[in-house]
Design a protein around this motif. Sequence first.
Motif, mmCIF file in Angstrom:
data_model
loop_
_atom_site.group_PDB
_atom_site.id
_atom_site.type_symbol
_atom_site.label_atom_id
_atom_site.label_comp_id
_atom_site.label_asym_id
_atom_site.label_seq_id
_atom_site.Cartn_x
_atom_site.Cartn_y
_atom_site.Cartn_z
ATOM 1 N N ARG A 169 -53.947 -1.603 -1.121
ATOM 2 C CA ARG A 169 -53.829 -1.511 0.336
ATOM 3 C C ARG A 169 -52.809 -2.512 0.877
ATOM 4 O O ARG A 169 -52.032 -2.199 1.775
ATOM 5 C CB ARG A 169 -55.188 -1.758 0.983
ATOM 6 N N LEU A 170 -52.844 -3.727 0.346
ATOM 7 C CA LEU A 170 -51.924 -4.763 0.824
ATOM 8 C C LEU A 170 -50.482 -4.430 0.473
ATOM 9 O O LEU A 170 -49.571 -4.661 1.271
ATOM 10 C CB LEU A 170 -52.329 -6.118 0.235
ATOM 11 N N GLN A 171 -50.281 -3.882 -0.702
ATOM 12 C CA GLN A 171 -48.927 -3.463 -1.069
ATOM 13 C C GLN A 171 -48.438 -2.382 -0.101
ATOM 14 O O GLN A 171 -47.301 -2.441 0.390
ATOM 15 C CB GLN A 171 -48.893 -2.938 -2.498
ATOM 16 N N GLN A 172 -49.298 -1.415 0.200
ATOM 17 C CA GLN A 172 -48.911 -0.354 1.131
ATOM 18 C C GLN A 172 -48.637 -0.902 2.522
ATOM 19 O O GLN A 172 -47.746 -0.428 3.227
ATOM 20 C CB GLN A 172 -50.017 0.711 1.187
ATOM 21 N N ARG A 173 -49.395 -1.919 2.900
ATOM 22 C CA ARG A 173 -49.184 -2.536 4.218
ATOM 23 C C ARG A 173 -47.778 -3.115 4.316
ATOM 24 O O ARG A 173 -47.083 -2.929 5.325
ATOM 25 C CB ARG A 173 -50.232 -3.627 4.456
ATOM 26 N N TRP A 174 -47.323 -3.829 3.280
ATOM 27 C CA TRP A 174 -45.987 -4.432 3.314
ATOM 28 C C TRP A 174 -44.889 -3.378 3.168
ATOM 29 O O TRP A 174 -43.800 -3.544 3.725
ATOM 30 C CB TRP A 174 -45.863 -5.509 2.232
ATOM 31 N N ILE A 175 -45.177 -2.304 2.464
ATOM 32 C CA ILE A 175 -44.215 -1.205 2.383
ATOM 33 C C ILE A 175 -43.990 -0.616 3.778
ATOM 34 O O ILE A 175 -42.855 -0.297 4.168
ATOM 35 C CB ILE A 175 -44.701 -0.118 1.397
ATOM 36 N N LYS A 176 -45.069 -0.505 4.550
ATOM 37 C CA LYS A 176 -44.949 0.002 5.921
ATOM 38 C C LYS A 176 -44.126 -0.935 6.798
ATOM 39 O O LYS A 176 -43.560 -0.510 7.806
ATOM 40 C CB LYS A 176 -46.338 0.200 6.533
ATOM 41 N N HIS A 177 -44.058 -2.208 6.398
ATOM 42 C CA HIS A 177 -43.243 -3.180 7.147
ATOM 43 C C HIS A 177 -41.804 -3.221 6.627
ATOM 44 O O HIS A 177 -41.034 -4.102 7.016
ATOM 45 C CB HIS A 177 -43.866 -4.575 7.053
ATOM 46 N N GLY A 178 -41.440 -2.295 5.741
ATOM 47 C CA GLY A 178 -40.051 -2.163 5.304
ATOM 48 C C GLY A 178 -39.716 -2.750 3.949
ATOM 49 O O GLY A 178 -38.547 -2.731 3.535
ATOM 50 N N PHE A 179 -40.695 -3.287 3.219
ATOM 51 C CA PHE A 179 -40.439 -3.859 1.898
ATOM 52 C C PHE A 179 -40.437 -2.758 0.836
ATOM 53 O O PHE A 179 -41.168 -1.767 0.952
ATOM 54 C CB PHE A 179 -41.512 -4.898 1.542
ATOM 55 N N PRO A 181 -41.406 -1.342 -2.929
ATOM 56 C CA PRO A 181 -42.698 -1.505 -3.613
ATOM 57 C C PRO A 181 -42.830 -2.797 -4.423
ATOM 58 O O PRO A 181 -43.877 -3.453 -4.377
ATOM 59 C CB PRO A 181 -42.774 -0.276 -4.523
ATOM 60 N N LYS A 182 -41.775 -3.193 -5.126
ATOM 61 C CA LYS A 182 -41.847 -4.400 -5.942
ATOM 62 C C LYS A 182 -41.981 -5.644 -5.058
ATOM 63 O O LYS A 182 -42.811 -6.533 -5.330
ATOM 64 C CB LYS A 182 -40.609 -4.509 -6.831
ATOM 65 N N SER A 183 -41.162 -5.725 -4.026
ATOM 66 C CA SER A 183 -41.225 -6.877 -3.110
ATOM 67 C C SER A 183 -42.547 -6.906 -2.353
ATOM 68 O O SER A 183 -43.107 -7.972 -2.093
ATOM 69 C CB SER A 183 -40.070 -6.837 -2.113
ATOM 70 N N ALA A 184 -43.053 -5.717 -1.993
ATOM 71 C CA ALA A 184 -44.323 -5.629 -1.285
ATOM 72 C C ALA A 184 -45.468 -6.148 -2.145
ATOM 73 O O ALA A 184 -46.338 -6.879 -1.663
ATOM 74 C CB ALA A 184 -44.594 -4.184 -0.872
ATOM 75 N N LYS A 189 -49.307 -10.536 -3.569
ATOM 76 C CA LYS A 189 -49.884 -11.426 -4.580
ATOM 77 C C LYS A 189 -49.656 -12.907 -4.262
ATOM 78 O O LYS A 189 -50.425 -13.756 -4.706
ATOM 79 C CB LYS A 189 -49.301 -11.097 -5.953
ATOM 80 N N SER A 190 -48.617 -13.205 -3.499
ATOM 81 C CA SER A 190 -48.293 -14.610 -3.231
ATOM 82 C C SER A 190 -49.158 -15.232 -2.148
ATOM 83 O O SER A 190 -49.359 -16.449 -2.136
ATOM 84 C CB SER A 190 -46.813 -14.735 -2.846
#
Length: 223
Positions: A169-179, A181-184, A189-190
């Motif tokens: 879910r958190l990865q998808q959240r950052w993808i929605k913010h334009g990142f 997949p790898k950066s998201a 994780k950080s």
Amino acid sequence: MIKQDVERVCDLISSRRQVEVRTIVAIAGPPASGKSTLAETVVKSLNTQQNSVVPFATLIPMDGYHLDNGVLEPRGLLPRKGAPETFDVIGFCDAIRRLQSARHELFYPKFDRHMDIAIANAIAVHPETPVVVVEGNYLLMDSDPWRTVADAYAATVFISPTLEELESRLQQRWIKHGFDPKSALRRAKSNDLPNAQLVIRNSRKADLNLNQNYTETGTRYAF
């Protein structure tokens, strides 16, 4: 189903209604657990059931107590935004305690995710509103100063999907913010996942526990 969880929370609130003081309900859980959506839906459901111009319930998100980026950056805390030390915890706890017995209108801040700032006095609590739902990651943390407000909560709810589900879910959240997949995933994780682990590991037992590991009509119930 989401409807069943909303009904369970509403039933819990009904069974814990306070006399002569406002009923304060805490809905806690790690980031991306679904607590914000659940809290919003519970408040909407409670207000729909009443026929009054005064709101029966009001929602106060803990996110309104984010410290400003101008405070976080010189302290080296901007990359950790969302961690416990990036909130005005004392101010939050004091404000929640005031809710119990205040007989006048109160005002609370609200966090704007698009602008990435907290907006002061954006939420009004009517003096005759009997129920306030508070939602946030750290509400049930078993450490001070979070613990100092524990006796203000008439009922507590904790939502905790698996860490694997939270990571997705958190990865998808950052993808929605334009990142990408790898950066998201790296971003999640950080900071987000360590915060999630902290919440899961150090929160007190709630009156009601939900896992929120399902999807609702094809859309994850987390955003």
